[in-house]
Design a protein around this motif. Structure first.
Motif, PDB file in Angstrom:
ATOM      1  N   GLY A  52       4.932   8.945  13.192  1.00 45.91           N
ATOM      2  CA  GLY A  52       3.769   9.221  12.354  1.00 45.91           C
ATOM      3  C   GLY A  52       3.295   7.992  11.593  1.00 45.91           C
ATOM      4  O   GLY A  52       3.972   6.959  11.535  1.00 45.91           O
ATOM      5  N   LEU A  53       2.104   8.118  11.002  1.00 43.77           N
ATOM      6  CA  LEU A  53       1.482   7.006  10.288  1.00 43.77           C
ATOM      7  C   LEU A  53       1.106   7.437   8.884  1.00 43.77           C
ATOM      8  O   LEU A  53       0.443   8.460   8.693  1.00 43.77           O
ATOM      9  CB  LEU A  53       0.222   6.551  11.031  1.00 43.77           C
ATOM     10  N   PHE A  54       1.536   6.661   7.887  1.00 46.22           N
ATOM     11  CA  PHE A  54       1.134   6.849   6.494  1.00 46.22           C
ATOM     12  C   PHE A  54       0.251   5.685   6.090  1.00 46.22           C
ATOM     13  O   PHE A  54       0.606   4.520   6.310  1.00 46.22           O
ATOM     14  CB  PHE A  54       2.367   6.907   5.591  1.00 46.22           C
ATOM     15  N   VAL A  55      -0.913   5.980   5.498  1.00 45.51           N
ATOM     16  CA  VAL A  55      -1.830   4.944   5.020  1.00 45.51           C
ATOM     17  C   VAL A  55      -2.390   5.385   3.673  1.00 45.51           C
ATOM     18  O   VAL A  55      -2.841   6.524   3.525  1.00 45.51           O
ATOM     19  CB  VAL A  55      -3.004   4.691   5.991  1.00 45.51           C
ATOM     20  N   ALA A  56      -2.358   4.487   2.684  1.00 46.33           N
ATOM     21  CA  ALA A  56      -2.852   4.829   1.344  1.00 46.33           C
ATOM     22  C   ALA A  56      -3.490   3.615   0.684  1.00 46.33           C
ATOM     23  O   ALA A  56      -3.038   2.480   0.866  1.00 46.33           O
ATOM     24  CB  ALA A  56      -1.713   5.337   0.462  1.00 46.33           C
ATOM     25  N   SER A  57      -4.542   3.880  -0.092  1.00 41.39           N
ATOM     26  CA  SER A  57      -5.151   2.836  -0.913  1.00 41.39           C
ATOM     27  C   SER A  57      -4.188   2.485  -2.043  1.00 41.39           C
ATOM     28  O   SER A  57      -3.660   3.371  -2.715  1.00 41.39           O
ATOM     29  CB  SER A  57      -6.471   3.331  -1.511  1.00 41.39           C
ATOM     30  N   LEU A  58      -3.971   1.184  -2.264  1.00 44.31           N
ATOM     31  CA  LEU A  58      -3.068   0.741  -3.334  1.00 44.31           C
ATOM     32  C   LEU A  58      -3.575  -0.571  -3.905  1.00 44.31           C
ATOM     33  O   LEU A  58      -3.739  -1.549  -3.174  1.00 44.31           O
ATOM     34  CB  LEU A  58      -1.644   0.562  -2.797  1.00 44.31           C
ATOM     35  N   ASP A  59      -3.814  -0.577  -5.206  1.00 41.66           N
ATOM     36  CA  ASP A  59      -4.202  -1.798  -5.914  1.00 41.66           C
ATOM     37  C   ASP A  59      -2.963  -2.355  -6.602  1.00 41.66           C
ATOM     38  O   ASP A  59      -2.452  -1.759  -7.555  1.00 41.66           O
ATOM     39  CB  ASP A  59      -5.294  -1.488  -6.936  1.00 41.66           C
ATOM     40  N   LEU A  60      -2.463  -3.479  -6.115  1.00 41.86           N
ATOM     41  CA  LEU A  60      -1.245  -4.064  -6.681  1.00 41.86           C
ATOM     42  C   LEU A  60      -1.411  -4.448  -8.146  1.00 41.86           C
ATOM     43  O   LEU A  60      -0.425  -4.548  -8.884  1.00 41.86           O
ATOM     44  CB  LEU A  60      -0.817  -5.286  -5.864  1.00 41.86           C
ATOM     45  N   HIS A  61      -2.642  -4.657  -8.589  1.00 42.55           N
ATOM     46  CA  HIS A  61      -2.862  -5.014  -9.988  1.00 42.55           C
ATOM     47  C   HIS A  61      -2.529  -3.868 -10.941  1.00 42.55           C
ATOM     48  O   HIS A  61      -2.384  -4.083 -12.150  1.00 42.55           O
ATOM     49  CB  HIS A  61      -4.324  -5.443 -10.206  1.00 42.55           C
ATOM     50  N   ASN A  62      -2.410  -2.652 -10.416  1.00 43.33           N
ATOM     51  CA  ASN A  62      -2.080  -1.505 -11.256  1.00 43.33           C
ATOM     52  C   ASN A  62      -0.585  -1.244 -11.320  1.00 43.33           C
ATOM     53  O   ASN A  62      -0.149  -0.198 -11.805  1.00 43.33           O
ATOM     54  CB  ASN A  62      -2.791  -0.246 -10.756  1.00 43.33           C
ATOM     55  N   LEU A  63       0.223  -2.204 -10.838  1.00 46.86           N
ATOM     56  CA  LEU A  63       1.677  -2.114 -10.920  1.00 46.86           C
ATOM     57  C   LEU A  63       2.168  -3.200 -11.863  1.00 46.86           C
ATOM     58  O   LEU A  63       1.900  -4.389 -11.650  1.00 46.86           O
ATOM     59  CB  LEU A  63       2.300  -2.289  -9.528  1.00 46.86           C
TER      60      LEU A  63
END
Length: 227
Positions: free
Chosen positions: A148-159
């Motif tokens: 299966g494939l998991f894909v998500a929007s992630l902004d590293l600046h919010n970590l």
């Protein structure tokens, strides 16, 4: 800094933002295909002879508009696909009675768990409003089928790390070591095949005063300490 726990964060006006996935469709200029880089239904077209229905799980699905559009195509084309959307607010559009392969669930992703594995798991801009972003990424990777494939929007600046310094580069490296990928240009984290992901960070809490991120909408900063 006073950080919010999950219960406090879920009551935040920032998390209740209705602008991100309320009107986003499956295809087109404001579509999932544009955000993810592919049409989700293309991933779900099974090889002949496959016995089980293909499964798509969409996290933070908003009103479910894109999923309802996908369910219509699934019904019209006779595709063997089950679609599940989960959203905290539960402000879903009406689902046609014949769309029996679509289920929209009002739930907190902090404690919700699926009852099957999925061939595709997506989260289009939803992680921006989640407190423990890394825990949700790890759980999603464990809900995949073997290929299966998991894909998500992630902004590293919010970590962020506990002293508020950016954590992005370290997180990107930790994700790669765990077998995931991060596309900096598209700001997408992805995982191919079910994995047990153990990232070396302990969640401290969230800050809903982070302000807009690259989307132009207010987002949530997630704070961590080294485990």
């Amino acid at each position: 800094m006073d950080l919010l726990d999950d219960d406090e964060l879920e009551r935040s006006a920032v998390v209740a933002n209705c602008r991100m996935n309320r009107e986003r469709g499956l295809l087109g200029s404001n579509g999932y295909d544009r955000e993810l880089g592919f049409n989700p239904l293309d991933v779900l077209r099974k090889p002949s002879g496959e016995s089980r229905p293909a499964g798509w799980l969409d996290l933070c699905c908003g009103s479910g508009k894109a999923l309802i559009e996908a369910a219509r195509i699934v019904h019209d084309e006779g595709m063997d696909v089950e679609i599940v959307g989960v959203d905290l607010a539960g402000l879903f559009r009406r689902v046609d009675p014949d769309q029996d392969r679509l289920r929209l669930v009002e739930a907190s992703l902090g404690d919700w768990r699926p009852d099957r594995g999925f061939d595709l798991i997506s989260c289009v801009h939803g992680l921006h409003y989640v407190g423990d972003k890394l825990a949700l990424i790890a759980r999603a990777a464990s809900w995949l089928t073997e290929d299966g494939l998991f894909v998500a929007s992630l902004d590293l600046h919010n970590l962020k790390i506990a002293d508020a310094s950016p954590l992005g580069r370290r997180i990107a490296a930790a994700l790669r070591r765990a077998g995931l990928e991060y596309d900096r240009r598209r700001r997408l984290v992805s995982c191919r095949g079910r994995k047990a992901v153990d990232l070396p960070y302990r969640y401290l809490g969230a800050d809903d005063r982070a302000g807009p991120n690259y989307t132009g909408q207010p987002a949530v900063d997630s704070y961590y300490a080294d485990a």
